[in-house]
Design a protein around this motif. Structure first.
Motif, short mmCIF file in Angstrom:
data_model
loop_
_atom_site.label_atom_id
_atom_site.label_comp_id
_atom_site.label_asym_id
_atom_site.label_seq_id
_atom_site.Cartn_x
_atom_site.Cartn_y
_atom_site.Cartn_z
N GLU A 1 -10.72 -23.91 48.53
CA GLU A 1 -11.88 -24.64 48.01
C GLU A 1 -12.85 -25.04 49.11
O GLU A 1 -14.07 -24.94 48.96
N VAL A 2 -12.32 -25.49 50.25
CA VAL A 2 -13.18 -25.87 51.36
C VAL A 2 -13.93 -24.66 51.91
O VAL A 2 -15.12 -24.72 52.24
N SER A 3 -13.22 -23.51 52.01
CA SER A 3 -13.87 -22.30 52.53
C SER A 3 -14.98 -21.84 51.60
O SER A 3 -16.01 -21.32 52.06
N GLN A 4 -14.81 -22.04 50.29
CA GLN A 4 -15.85 -21.65 49.35
C GLN A 4 -17.09 -22.53 49.49
O GLN A 4 -18.21 -22.07 49.28
N LEU A 5 -16.89 -23.79 49.86
CA LEU A 5 -18.02 -24.69 50.05
C LEU A 5 -18.76 -24.40 51.36
O LEU A 5 -19.99 -24.49 51.41
N LEU A 6 -18.01 -24.07 52.40
CA LEU A 6 -18.62 -23.89 53.72
C LEU A 6 -19.13 -22.48 53.97
O LEU A 6 -20.03 -22.29 54.79
N GLU A 7 -18.55 -21.49 53.30
CA GLU A 7 -18.91 -20.10 53.56
C GLU A 7 -19.18 -19.37 52.25
O GLU A 7 -18.24 -19.05 51.51
N PRO A 8 -20.45 -19.09 51.94
CA PRO A 8 -20.77 -18.43 50.67
C PRO A 8 -20.36 -16.95 50.63
O PRO A 8 -20.15 -16.40 49.54
N SER A 9 -20.26 -16.30 51.78
CA SER A 9 -19.95 -14.87 51.82
C SER A 9 -18.46 -14.63 51.59
O SER A 9 -17.61 -15.18 52.32
N ARG A 10 -18.12 -13.81 50.60
CA ARG A 10 -16.72 -13.51 50.31
C ARG A 10 -16.06 -12.74 51.44
O ARG A 10 -14.90 -12.96 51.77
N ILE A 11 -16.82 -11.83 52.03
CA ILE A 11 -16.26 -11.02 53.13
C ILE A 11 -15.94 -11.91 54.32
O ILE A 11 -14.88 -11.78 54.95
N ARG A 12 -16.83 -12.84 54.65
CA ARG A 12 -16.59 -13.73 55.77
C ARG A 12 -15.43 -14.67 55.49
O ARG A 12 -14.66 -15.00 56.41
N ARG A 13 -15.31 -15.13 54.24
CA ARG A 13 -14.15 -15.98 53.89
C ARG A 13 -12.86 -15.21 54.05
O ARG A 13 -11.85 -15.74 54.53
N PHE A 14 -12.90 -13.94 53.66
CA PHE A 14 -11.70 -13.10 53.80
C PHE A 14 -11.34 -12.91 55.27
O PHE A 14 -10.17 -13.03 55.66
N MET A 15 -12.35 -12.65 56.10
CA MET A 15 -12.11 -12.37 57.51
C MET A 15 -11.73 -13.61 58.30
O MET A 15 -10.83 -13.57 59.15
N SER A 16 -12.42 -14.73 58.03
CA SER A 16 -12.24 -15.91 58.87
C SER A 16 -11.22 -16.91 58.35
O SER A 16 -10.71 -17.75 59.11
N VAL A 17 -10.89 -16.84 57.06
CA VAL A 17 -9.96 -17.81 56.48
C VAL A 17 -8.68 -17.14 55.96
O VAL A 17 -7.57 -17.49 56.37
N ALA A 18 -8.85 -16.16 55.06
CA ALA A 18 -7.69 -15.56 54.41
C ALA A 18 -6.79 -14.80 55.40
O ALA A 18 -5.57 -14.97 55.40
N LEU A 19 -7.39 -13.95 56.23
CA LEU A 19 -6.60 -13.14 57.16
C LEU A 19 -5.80 -14.00 58.15
O LEU A 19 -4.60 -13.77 58.34
N PRO A 20 -6.42 -15.01 58.79
CA PRO A 20 -5.61 -15.85 59.69
C PRO A 20 -4.49 -16.59 58.96
O PRO A 20 -3.40 -16.77 59.52
N GLN A 21 -4.76 -17.03 57.74
CA GLN A 21 -3.74 -17.75 56.98
C GLN A 21 -2.57 -16.84 56.60
O GLN A 21 -1.43 -17.30 56.46
N ALA A 22 -2.85 -15.54 56.44
CA ALA A 22 -1.82 -14.59 55.99
C ALA A 22 -1.28 -13.73 57.12
O ALA A 22 -0.61 -12.73 56.86
N ARG A 23 -1.54 -14.10 58.37
CA ARG A 23 -1.19 -13.22 59.50
C ARG A 23 0.30 -12.94 59.58
O ARG A 23 0.71 -11.83 59.92
N VAL A 24 1.14 -13.93 59.26
CA VAL A 24 2.59 -13.71 59.34
C VAL A 24 3.03 -12.67 58.32
O VAL A 24 3.81 -11.77 58.61
N GLY A 25 2.51 -12.77 57.09
CA GLY A 25 2.84 -11.79 56.06
C GLY A 25 2.33 -10.40 56.40
O GLY A 25 2.99 -9.40 56.12
N ILE A 26 1.16 -10.34 57.04
CA ILE A 26 0.59 -9.05 57.44
C ILE A 26 1.46 -8.40 58.51
O ILE A 26 1.75 -7.20 58.45
N ILE A 27 1.89 -9.20 59.49
CA ILE A 27 2.77 -8.67 60.54
C ILE A 27 4.09 -8.20 59.93
O ILE A 27 4.60 -7.13 60.27
N LEU A 28 4.64 -9.00 59.03
CA LEU A 28 5.90 -8.64 58.39
C LEU A 28 5.75 -7.35 57.58
O LEU A 28 6.60 -6.45 57.64
#
Length: 233
Positions: A132-159
């Protein structure tokens, strides 16, 4: 003293296997990560939710079907007489069967659920407040994916990457059906072991199997370490 020809017979399939696993894992990182993110996002429209369920079922098929079944239908699909192979032939593009590129296509399909599942689960674990905070601060979906979602999911991505790499190293049925056994091109180490056993050359089979055992132990240790880290976060 190891026979130089035997050493060549061992190293060439091992290199093809490592190259195949590396390329497959890289492709999954690039293309399957956004798919896992889209699947994990909540859907307001019921039709989109149903589509996601169907897609997840299709992705999970390699978990329940024998590798030879998947390899057989991929062989038909990629053959010059029908499906994608026919389209490639009509446009004067080289066929994918019995090529390294064809192995990559088959490996991506066969390893897709092994990558998607841990990444999808990690995306689901992202706190709703962070989204919710990322949606308020960053309107671009691609940027939210790159700057918020990917770092949050890095452990799952490595696994997911580790599991996919380890799974591809040990592939047999799919790669045999669509790639055959072309030395230096499509002969992976699992096929080489099978051929050495058929030729009653147990010494070579032992050595190649031992290499796979060592690789497997290392990969299992890495996967266990990442899984333990995931449980702590």
């Amino acid at each position: 003293m190891i026979d130089p020809s035997l050493m060549s017979d061992m190293l060439s399939p091992l290199w093809v296997s490592i190259k195949l696993a590396s390329v497959t894992t890289l492709c999954l990182l690039l293309f399957a990560t956004p798919i896992a993110y889209w699947l994990a996002k909540p859907s307001r429209r019921r039709s989109i939710g149903r589509l996601k369920i169907i897609l997840m079922g299709i992705i999970a098929m390699p978990l329940v079907l024998p590798p030879t079944v998947i390899g057989f239908y991929l062989l038909l699909l990629l053959s010059p007489s029908m499906g994608i192979g026919k389209w490639l032939s009509e446009h004067n593009i080289s066929p994918l069967i019995f090529t390294f590129e064809g192995l990559v296509v088959g490996s991506i399909i066969y390893s897709l659920p092994f990558y998607i599942q841990p990444v999808y689960a990690q995306f689901l674990r992202i706190p709703k407040s962070v989204v919710e905070v990322s949606q308020l601060l960053e309107p671009s979906r691609i940027r939210r994916f790159m700057s918020v979602a990917l770092p949050q999911a890095r452990v799952g991505i490595i696994l997911g990457a580790l599991v996919s790499f380890a799974h591809t190293i040990g592939e047999f049925g799919v790669v045999l059906m669509i790639g055959g056994s072309i030395s230096g091109e499509t002969k992976v180490v699992s096929i080489a072991i099978y051929e050495q056993v058929e030729a009653l050359n147990y010494e070579a089979a032992h050595m190649m199997s031992g290499i796979l055992v060592i690789v497997g132990v290392v990969m299992v240790a890495l996967i266990a370490s990442v899984s333990r880290l995931n449980q702590r976060t």
